[in-house]
Design a protein around this motif. Structure first.
Motif, PDB file in Angstrom:
ATOM      1  N   GLN A  91       0.825  -1.215   0.000  1.00 48.93           N
ATOM      2  CA  GLN A  91       0.000   0.000   0.000  1.00 48.93           C
ATOM      3  C   GLN A  91       0.857   1.262   0.000  1.00 48.93           C
ATOM      4  N   GLY A 146       0.632   6.876  -8.220  1.00 49.02           N
ATOM      5  CA  GLY A 146       0.552   5.831  -9.248  1.00 49.02           C
ATOM      6  C   GLY A 146       1.929   5.471  -9.786  1.00 49.02           C
ATOM      7  N   GLN A 149       3.800   3.366  -7.309  1.00 52.55           N
ATOM      8  CA  GLN A 149       3.395   1.954  -7.338  1.00 52.55           C
ATOM      9  C   GLN A 149       3.946   1.263  -8.583  1.00 52.55           C
ATOM     10  N   THR A 170      -3.609  -0.770  -4.081  1.00 55.54           N
ATOM     11  CA  THR A 170      -4.218   0.427  -4.663  1.00 55.54           C
ATOM     12  C   THR A 170      -4.978   1.245  -3.620  1.00 55.54           C
ATOM     13  N   LEU A 173      -4.539   5.006  -3.492  1.00 58.25           N
ATOM     14  CA  LEU A 173      -4.639   5.693  -4.788  1.00 58.25           C
ATOM     15  C   LEU A 173      -6.085   6.078  -5.106  1.00 58.25           C
ATOM     16  N   THR A 177      -6.403   6.289 -10.809  1.00 60.75           N
ATOM     17  CA  THR A 177      -5.061   5.705 -10.722  1.00 60.75           C
ATOM     18  C   THR A 177      -5.162   4.217 -10.385  1.00 60.75           C
ATOM     19  N   THR A 178      -6.098   3.883  -9.499  1.00 60.89           N
ATOM     20  CA  THR A 178      -6.338   2.475  -9.169  1.00 60.89           C
ATOM     21  C   THR A 178      -6.629   1.679 -10.433  1.00 60.89           C
ATOM     22  N   ILE A 181      -3.480   1.111 -12.493  1.00 62.91           N
ATOM     23  CA  ILE A 181      -2.567   0.123 -11.888  1.00 62.91           C
ATOM     24  C   ILE A 181      -3.137  -1.292 -12.067  1.00 62.91           C
ATOM     25  N   VAL A 205     -12.142  -3.613  -6.251  1.00 66.46           N
ATOM     26  CA  VAL A 205     -10.857  -4.076  -6.806  1.00 66.46           C
ATOM     27  C   VAL A 205     -10.992  -5.524  -7.268  1.00 66.46           C
TER      28      VAL A 205
END
Ligand code: ADP
Ligand code: ADP
Length: 234
Positions: A91, A146, A149, A170, A173, A177-178, A181, A205
Protein backbone atom coordinates in the motif's frame (compact mmCIF):
# COMPACT_ATOMS: atom_id res chain seq x y z
CA UNK A 1 0.50 -23.20 -6.84
CA UNK A 2 -0.43 -22.18 -3.28
CA UNK A 3 -2.17 -24.50 -0.83
CA UNK A 4 -3.23 -23.29 2.58
CA UNK A 5 -4.41 -26.26 4.60
CA UNK A 6 -6.28 -25.84 7.90
CA UNK A 7 -4.00 -22.99 8.90
CA UNK A 8 -4.32 -21.21 12.22
CA UNK A 9 -2.08 -18.45 13.47
CA UNK A 10 -2.02 -17.14 17.01
CA UNK A 11 0.24 -14.26 17.95
CA UNK A 12 1.50 -14.55 21.52
CA UNK A 13 0.31 -12.11 24.14
CA UNK A 14 2.30 -8.89 24.50
CA UNK A 15 2.35 -6.17 27.15
CA UNK A 16 -0.17 -8.05 29.28
CA UNK A 17 -2.61 -8.02 26.34
CA UNK A 18 -4.34 -11.23 25.26
CA UNK A 19 -2.98 -13.57 22.58
CA UNK A 20 -4.52 -12.80 19.17
CA UNK A 21 -5.86 -15.50 16.88
CA UNK A 22 -5.38 -13.89 13.46
CA UNK A 23 -6.25 -17.01 11.44
CA UNK A 24 -8.58 -19.76 12.51
CA UNK A 25 -8.71 -22.87 10.31
CA UNK A 26 -8.15 -21.35 6.88
CA UNK A 27 -8.12 -23.63 3.83
CA UNK A 28 -7.56 -22.13 0.37
CA UNK A 29 -6.10 -23.18 -2.98
CA UNK A 30 -4.68 -20.73 -5.48
CA UNK A 31 -4.05 -22.30 -8.89
CA UNK A 32 -1.27 -21.30 -11.25
CA UNK A 33 -2.38 -18.31 -13.32
CA UNK A 34 -5.18 -17.24 -10.98
CA UNK A 35 -5.83 -13.65 -10.08
CA UNK A 36 -7.02 -14.40 -6.58
CA UNK A 37 -8.59 -11.73 -4.41
CA UNK A 38 -8.78 -12.00 -0.63
CA UNK A 39 -11.23 -9.45 0.66
CA UNK A 40 -12.26 -8.52 4.18
CA UNK A 41 -12.38 -5.73 6.73
CA UNK A 42 -9.33 -4.55 8.64
CA UNK A 43 -8.28 -7.15 11.20
CA UNK A 44 -9.78 -10.09 9.27
CA UNK A 45 -6.38 -11.77 8.91
CA UNK A 46 -5.48 -10.91 5.30
CA UNK A 47 -1.95 -9.59 5.92
CA UNK A 48 -1.16 -12.51 8.17
CA UNK A 49 -2.14 -14.85 5.35
CA UNK A 50 0.20 -13.05 2.92
CA UNK A 51 3.08 -13.18 5.40
CA UNK A 52 2.55 -16.95 5.72
CA UNK A 53 2.73 -17.34 1.93
CA UNK A 54 6.10 -15.61 1.69
CA UNK A 55 7.43 -17.27 4.82
CA UNK A 56 7.69 -14.15 6.97
CA UNK A 57 5.56 -15.96 9.55
CA UNK A 58 4.96 -19.64 10.29
CA UNK A 59 1.54 -21.12 10.95
CA UNK A 60 0.74 -22.15 14.52
CA UNK A 61 -1.01 -25.21 13.07
CA UNK A 62 -1.66 -26.39 9.51
CA UNK A 63 0.37 -26.27 6.32
CA UNK A 64 1.33 -23.64 3.74
CA UNK A 65 2.58 -25.21 0.51
CA UNK A 66 3.94 -22.98 -2.26
CA UNK A 67 5.01 -24.53 -5.55
CA UNK A 68 5.07 -27.99 -3.94
CA UNK A 69 7.21 -26.96 -0.96
CA UNK A 70 6.00 -26.59 2.59
CA UNK A 71 7.26 -23.11 3.40
CA UNK A 72 7.58 -23.50 7.18
CA UNK A 73 9.83 -26.58 6.76
CA UNK A 74 12.41 -24.87 4.57
CA UNK A 75 15.88 -24.12 5.86
CA UNK A 76 16.96 -20.46 5.66
CA UNK A 77 18.81 -20.96 2.35
CA UNK A 78 15.90 -22.74 0.70
CA UNK A 79 13.49 -20.16 2.01
CA UNK A 80 15.54 -17.36 0.47
CA UNK A 81 15.49 -19.18 -2.85
CA UNK A 82 11.73 -19.72 -2.64
CA UNK A 83 11.22 -16.03 -1.81
CA UNK A 84 12.96 -14.97 -5.01
CA UNK A 85 10.03 -16.58 -6.82
CA UNK A 86 7.58 -14.38 -4.91
CA UNK A 87 7.29 -10.65 -5.60
CA UNK A 88 5.39 -8.28 -3.35
CA UNK A 89 3.88 -4.80 -3.63
CA UNK A 90 2.55 -2.69 -0.78
CA UNK A 91 0.00 0.00 0.00
CA UNK A 92 2.70 2.46 0.99
CA UNK A 93 5.14 1.26 -1.68
CA UNK A 94 8.11 0.61 0.67
CA UNK A 95 10.56 2.30 -1.71
CA UNK A 96 14.04 3.42 -0.73
CA UNK A 97 13.61 7.17 -0.55
CA UNK A 98 17.26 8.12 -0.91
CA UNK A 99 17.68 6.12 -4.11
CA UNK A 100 16.53 6.80 -7.63
CA UNK A 101 13.84 4.86 -9.45
CA UNK A 102 16.56 2.94 -11.31
CA UNK A 103 18.38 2.08 -8.07
CA UNK A 104 15.16 0.93 -6.40
CA UNK A 105 14.41 -1.51 -9.21
CA UNK A 106 18.04 -2.66 -9.38
CA UNK A 107 18.15 -3.40 -5.65
CA UNK A 108 16.68 -6.94 -5.64
CA UNK A 109 18.85 -7.84 -8.62
CA UNK A 110 21.98 -6.70 -6.78
CA UNK A 111 20.98 -8.80 -3.78
CA UNK A 112 20.48 -11.80 -6.08
CA UNK A 113 24.02 -11.27 -7.43
CA UNK A 114 23.06 -10.50 -11.03
CA UNK A 115 25.99 -9.04 -13.07
CA UNK A 116 26.02 -5.23 -13.50
CA UNK A 117 25.50 -5.14 -17.27
CA UNK A 118 22.55 -7.48 -17.03
CA UNK A 119 21.04 -5.40 -14.23
CA UNK A 120 21.20 -2.28 -16.36
CA UNK A 121 19.45 -3.98 -19.24
CA UNK A 122 16.79 -5.64 -17.10
CA UNK A 123 16.00 -2.44 -15.23
CA UNK A 124 15.59 -0.61 -18.55
CA UNK A 125 13.17 -3.28 -19.76
CA UNK A 126 11.20 -3.24 -16.51
CA UNK A 127 10.89 0.55 -16.45
CA UNK A 128 9.81 0.49 -20.07
CA UNK A 129 7.17 -2.12 -19.22
CA UNK A 130 5.64 -0.10 -16.38
CA UNK A 131 5.80 3.14 -18.36
CA UNK A 132 8.51 4.88 -16.34
CA UNK A 133 11.50 4.84 -18.69
CA UNK A 134 11.60 8.65 -18.63
CA UNK A 135 11.72 8.83 -14.83
CA UNK A 136 14.63 6.43 -14.23
CA UNK A 137 16.80 9.08 -12.56
CA UNK A 138 14.00 10.63 -10.48
CA UNK A 139 13.63 10.07 -6.73
CA UNK A 140 10.44 8.54 -5.30
CA UNK A 141 9.46 11.87 -3.67
CA UNK A 142 9.26 13.40 -7.15
CA UNK A 143 6.68 10.86 -8.32
CA UNK A 144 2.89 10.64 -8.07
CA UNK A 145 1.30 7.80 -6.10
CA UNK A 146 0.55 5.83 -9.25
CA UNK A 147 4.14 6.25 -10.45
CA UNK A 148 5.47 5.11 -7.09
CA UNK A 149 3.39 1.95 -7.34
CA UNK A 150 4.73 1.40 -10.87
CA UNK A 151 8.24 1.46 -9.38
CA UNK A 152 7.03 -1.03 -6.75
CA UNK A 153 5.70 -3.29 -9.50
CA UNK A 154 8.93 -3.09 -11.54
CA UNK A 155 10.96 -3.93 -8.43
CA UNK A 156 8.67 -6.83 -7.53
CA UNK A 157 9.06 -8.28 -11.04
CA UNK A 158 12.84 -7.85 -11.19
CA UNK A 159 13.70 -11.45 -10.32
CA UNK A 160 10.95 -12.83 -12.58
CA UNK A 161 8.76 -14.25 -9.83
CA UNK A 162 6.05 -16.88 -10.38
CA UNK A 163 3.79 -15.22 -7.82
CA UNK A 164 3.04 -11.56 -7.14
CA UNK A 165 1.50 -10.72 -3.75
CA UNK A 166 -0.34 -7.40 -3.62
CA UNK A 167 -0.93 -5.96 -0.13
CA UNK A 168 -3.66 -3.28 -0.46
CA UNK A 169 -1.68 -2.15 -3.49
CA UNK A 170 -4.22 0.43 -4.66
CA UNK A 171 -5.68 1.51 -1.32
CA UNK A 172 -3.66 4.73 -1.22
CA UNK A 173 -4.64 5.69 -4.79
CA UNK A 174 -7.61 7.54 -6.28
CA UNK A 175 -10.11 5.52 -8.39
CA UNK A 176 -8.63 6.56 -11.74
CA UNK A 177 -5.06 5.71 -10.72
CA UNK A 178 -6.34 2.47 -9.17
CA UNK A 179 -7.89 1.50 -12.51
CA UNK A 180 -4.63 2.17 -14.37
CA UNK A 181 -2.57 0.12 -11.89
CA UNK A 182 -5.07 -2.76 -12.05
CA UNK A 183 -4.90 -2.56 -15.85
CA UNK A 184 -1.10 -2.80 -15.71
CA UNK A 185 -1.31 -5.81 -13.37
CA UNK A 186 -3.75 -7.49 -15.77
CA UNK A 187 -1.39 -6.96 -18.71
CA UNK A 188 1.57 -8.31 -16.75
CA UNK A 189 -0.50 -11.32 -15.70
CA UNK A 190 -1.36 -12.02 -19.33
CA UNK A 191 2.16 -11.48 -20.67
CA UNK A 192 4.12 -13.28 -17.95
CA UNK A 193 1.59 -15.89 -16.86
CA UNK A 194 2.26 -14.85 -13.28
CA UNK A 195 -0.09 -15.86 -10.43
CA UNK A 196 -1.51 -12.84 -8.58
CA UNK A 197 -2.78 -12.83 -5.01
CA UNK A 198 -4.34 -9.55 -3.88
CA UNK A 199 -5.53 -8.62 -0.45
CA UNK A 200 -7.88 -5.67 -0.24
CA UNK A 201 -10.75 -4.23 1.76
CA UNK A 202 -12.31 -2.98 -1.50
CA UNK A 203 -14.75 -5.29 -3.24
CA UNK A 204 -14.51 -3.07 -6.34
CA UNK A 205 -10.86 -4.08 -6.81
CA UNK A 206 -11.82 -7.76 -6.77
CA UNK A 207 -14.57 -7.12 -9.33
CA UNK A 208 -12.20 -5.27 -11.63
CA UNK A 209 -9.42 -7.79 -11.80
CA UNK A 210 -9.89 -11.15 -10.05
CA UNK A 211 -11.12 -14.49 -11.38
CA UNK A 212 -11.33 -16.12 -7.94
CA UNK A 213 -11.86 -14.75 -4.48
CA UNK A 214 -12.21 -15.52 -0.80
CA UNK A 215 -14.02 -13.43 1.77
CA UNK A 216 -12.46 -13.34 5.24
CA UNK A 217 -14.02 -12.45 8.55
CA UNK A 218 -12.45 -12.85 12.00
CA UNK A 219 -9.65 -15.08 10.77
CA UNK A 220 -11.90 -17.39 8.79
CA UNK A 221 -12.80 -17.79 5.14
CA UNK A 222 -16.56 -17.35 5.06
CA UNK A 223 -16.97 -17.64 1.30
CA UNK A 224 -14.77 -18.60 -1.65
CA UNK A 225 -15.07 -19.48 -5.32
CA UNK A 226 -15.06 -17.84 -8.72
CA UNK A 227 -15.84 -14.14 -8.75
CA UNK A 228 -18.55 -14.82 -11.32
CA UNK A 229 -20.32 -17.35 -9.10
CA UNK A 230 -20.09 -15.23 -5.97
CA UNK A 231 -21.40 -12.06 -7.60
CA UNK A 232 -24.20 -13.83 -9.45
CA UNK A 233 -25.72 -15.24 -6.26
CA UNK A 234 -29.27 -14.02 -5.68
P1 ADP B 1 -5.90 -7.59 7.99
O1 ADP B 1 -4.74 -7.63 7.07
O2 ADP B 1 -7.12 -8.26 7.43
O3 ADP B 1 -6.18 -6.22 8.51
P2 ADP B 1 -4.13 -8.77 9.97
O4 ADP B 1 -3.63 -10.09 9.51
O5 ADP B 1 -3.22 -7.59 9.85
O6 ADP B 1 -5.54 -8.50 9.27
O7 ADP B 1 -4.56 -8.88 11.48
C1 ADP B 1 -5.39 -9.91 12.03
C2 ADP B 1 -5.35 -9.79 13.53
O8 ADP B 1 -4.07 -10.12 14.00
C3 ADP B 1 -5.63 -8.38 14.04
O9 ADP B 1 -6.33 -8.51 15.25
C4 ADP B 1 -4.23 -7.80 14.26
O10 ADP B 1 -4.23 -6.82 15.26
C5 ADP B 1 -3.46 -9.03 14.71
N1 ADP B 1 -2.03 -8.97 14.32
C6 ADP B 1 -1.51 -8.82 13.08
N2 ADP B 1 -0.17 -8.85 13.09
C7 ADP B 1 0.18 -9.02 14.39
C8 ADP B 1 1.42 -9.15 15.08
N3 ADP B 1 2.59 -9.11 14.42
N4 ADP B 1 1.39 -9.33 16.42
C9 ADP B 1 0.22 -9.40 17.07
N5 ADP B 1 -0.98 -9.31 16.51
C10 ADP B 1 -1.02 -9.11 15.17
P1 ADP C 1 -0.08 -1.41 6.75
O1 ADP C 1 -1.53 -1.69 6.47
O2 ADP C 1 0.33 -0.03 6.44
O3 ADP C 1 0.82 -2.46 6.17
P2 ADP C 1 -0.58 -2.57 9.35
O4 ADP C 1 -1.48 -1.82 10.26
O5 ADP C 1 -1.18 -3.72 8.61
O6 ADP C 1 0.11 -1.55 8.34
O7 ADP C 1 0.62 -3.17 10.21
C1 ADP C 1 1.94 -2.72 10.17
C2 ADP C 1 2.79 -3.73 10.93
O8 ADP C 1 2.37 -3.87 12.28
C3 ADP C 1 2.68 -5.14 10.32
O9 ADP C 1 3.97 -5.66 10.12
C4 ADP C 1 1.92 -5.97 11.33
O10 ADP C 1 2.47 -7.27 11.48
C5 ADP C 1 2.11 -5.23 12.62
N1 ADP C 1 0.89 -5.32 13.44
C6 ADP C 1 -0.39 -5.14 13.06
N2 ADP C 1 -1.24 -5.28 14.08
C7 ADP C 1 -0.47 -5.55 15.16
C8 ADP C 1 -0.75 -5.81 16.53
N3 ADP C 1 -1.99 -5.84 17.02
N4 ADP C 1 0.29 -6.03 17.35
C9 ADP C 1 1.53 -6.02 16.89
N5 ADP C 1 1.87 -5.79 15.61
C10 ADP C 1 0.88 -5.57 14.75
Amino acid sequence: MIQIEKVSKTYPARDKGPAVTALDGVTLTVDRGDIFGIVGYSGAGKSTLLRLINGLESPTTGKVVVDGKEISNLAERELRKARLKIGMIFQHFHLLWSRTVRENVAFPLEIAGVPKEEIRQRVDELLQRVGLAERAEAYPSQLSGGQKQRVGIARALANQPDILLCDEATSALDPETTASILQLLKEIHREMGITLVLITHEMSVVRQICNKMAVMENGQVVESGTVEAIFSQP
